[in-house]
Design a protein around this motif. Structure first.
Motif, mmCIF file in Angstrom:
data_model
loop_
_atom_site.group_PDB
_atom_site.id
_atom_site.type_symbol
_atom_site.label_atom_id
_atom_site.label_comp_id
_atom_site.label_asym_id
_atom_site.label_seq_id
_atom_site.Cartn_x
_atom_site.Cartn_y
_atom_site.Cartn_z
ATOM 1 N N THR A 207 64.948 -21.070 23.632
ATOM 2 C CA THR A 207 63.637 -20.584 24.064
ATOM 3 C C THR A 207 63.446 -19.118 23.697
ATOM 4 O O THR A 207 62.329 -18.705 23.373
ATOM 5 N N ASN A 208 64.513 -18.337 23.723
ATOM 6 C CA ASN A 208 64.419 -16.947 23.273
ATOM 7 C C ASN A 208 64.073 -16.881 21.797
ATOM 8 O O ASN A 208 63.224 -16.079 21.383
ATOM 9 N N LYS A 209 64.707 -17.706 20.985
ATOM 10 C CA LYS A 209 64.425 -17.737 19.545
ATOM 11 C C LYS A 209 62.975 -18.153 19.297
ATOM 12 O O LYS A 209 62.309 -17.629 18.401
ATOM 13 N N PHE A 210 62.474 -19.083 20.090
ATOM 14 C CA PHE A 210 61.094 -19.535 19.953
ATOM 15 C C PHE A 210 60.091 -18.523 20.500
ATOM 16 O O PHE A 210 58.900 -18.634 20.250
ATOM 17 N N GLY A 211 60.585 -17.549 21.262
ATOM 18 C CA GLY A 211 59.689 -16.565 21.860
ATOM 19 C C GLY A 211 58.913 -17.104 23.047
ATOM 20 O O GLY A 211 57.823 -16.639 23.351
ATOM 21 N N ILE A 212 59.496 -18.078 23.723
ATOM 22 C CA ILE A 212 58.831 -18.698 24.875
ATOM 23 C C ILE A 212 59.311 -18.012 26.147
ATOM 24 O O ILE A 212 60.514 -17.908 26.385
ATOM 25 N N GLU A 213 58.368 -17.546 26.939
ATOM 26 C CA GLU A 213 58.716 -16.884 28.189
ATOM 27 C C GLU A 213 59.220 -17.898 29.209
ATOM 28 O O GLU A 213 58.841 -19.073 29.169
ATOM 29 N N HIS A 214 60.064 -17.425 30.112
ATOM 30 C CA HIS A 214 60.652 -18.322 31.110
ATOM 31 C C HIS A 214 59.601 -19.053 31.933
ATOM 32 O O HIS A 214 59.788 -20.202 32.303
ATOM 33 N N GLU B 259 58.362 -27.756 18.412
ATOM 34 C CA GLU B 259 58.297 -26.298 18.524
ATOM 35 C C GLU B 259 59.096 -25.638 17.404
ATOM 36 O O GLU B 259 58.678 -24.626 16.844
ATOM 37 N N ARG C 92 57.342 -23.359 14.257
ATOM 38 C CA ARG C 92 57.738 -21.971 14.013
ATOM 39 C C ARG C 92 58.389 -21.793 12.644
ATOM 40 O O ARG C 92 58.823 -20.697 12.294
#
Length: 81
Positions: A52-59, A11, A15
């Motif tokens: 996960t925030n940096k990757f833009g992945i929602e919880h 991931e 990105r």
């Protein structure tokens, strides 16, 4: 369930993020981040949240980072002969 560090690295690469950039996200050196990504150091919940925030992945989608481990015994069919 087991944390899939290969997915974490994939991931990051997908990105276009470097180990250095991810270290900065966590406030650690690139060497320390590399050790975390490669399983030599643990990643705690707060760090995982930052990643996960940096990757833009929602919880709701964080399960992509986990694999289900089912023991061999649980996967064998029961034979009633």
């Amino acid at each position: 369930m087991e944390f899939n560090r290969n997915r974490l690295k994939a991931e990051r690469i997908a990105r276009g993020l470097t180990v250095q950039e991810m270290g900065e996200v966590l406030g650690v050196s690139k060497g320390t981040y590399s050790k975390k990504e490669n399983g030599k150091l643990p990643i705690d919940v707060d760090e995982f949240s930052l990643i996960t925030n940096k990757f833009g992945i929602e919880h709701k989608d964080i399960l992509i980072f986990f694999t289900l481990n089912v023991s061999e015994m649980e996967t064998k069919e029961i034979s009633y002969v």
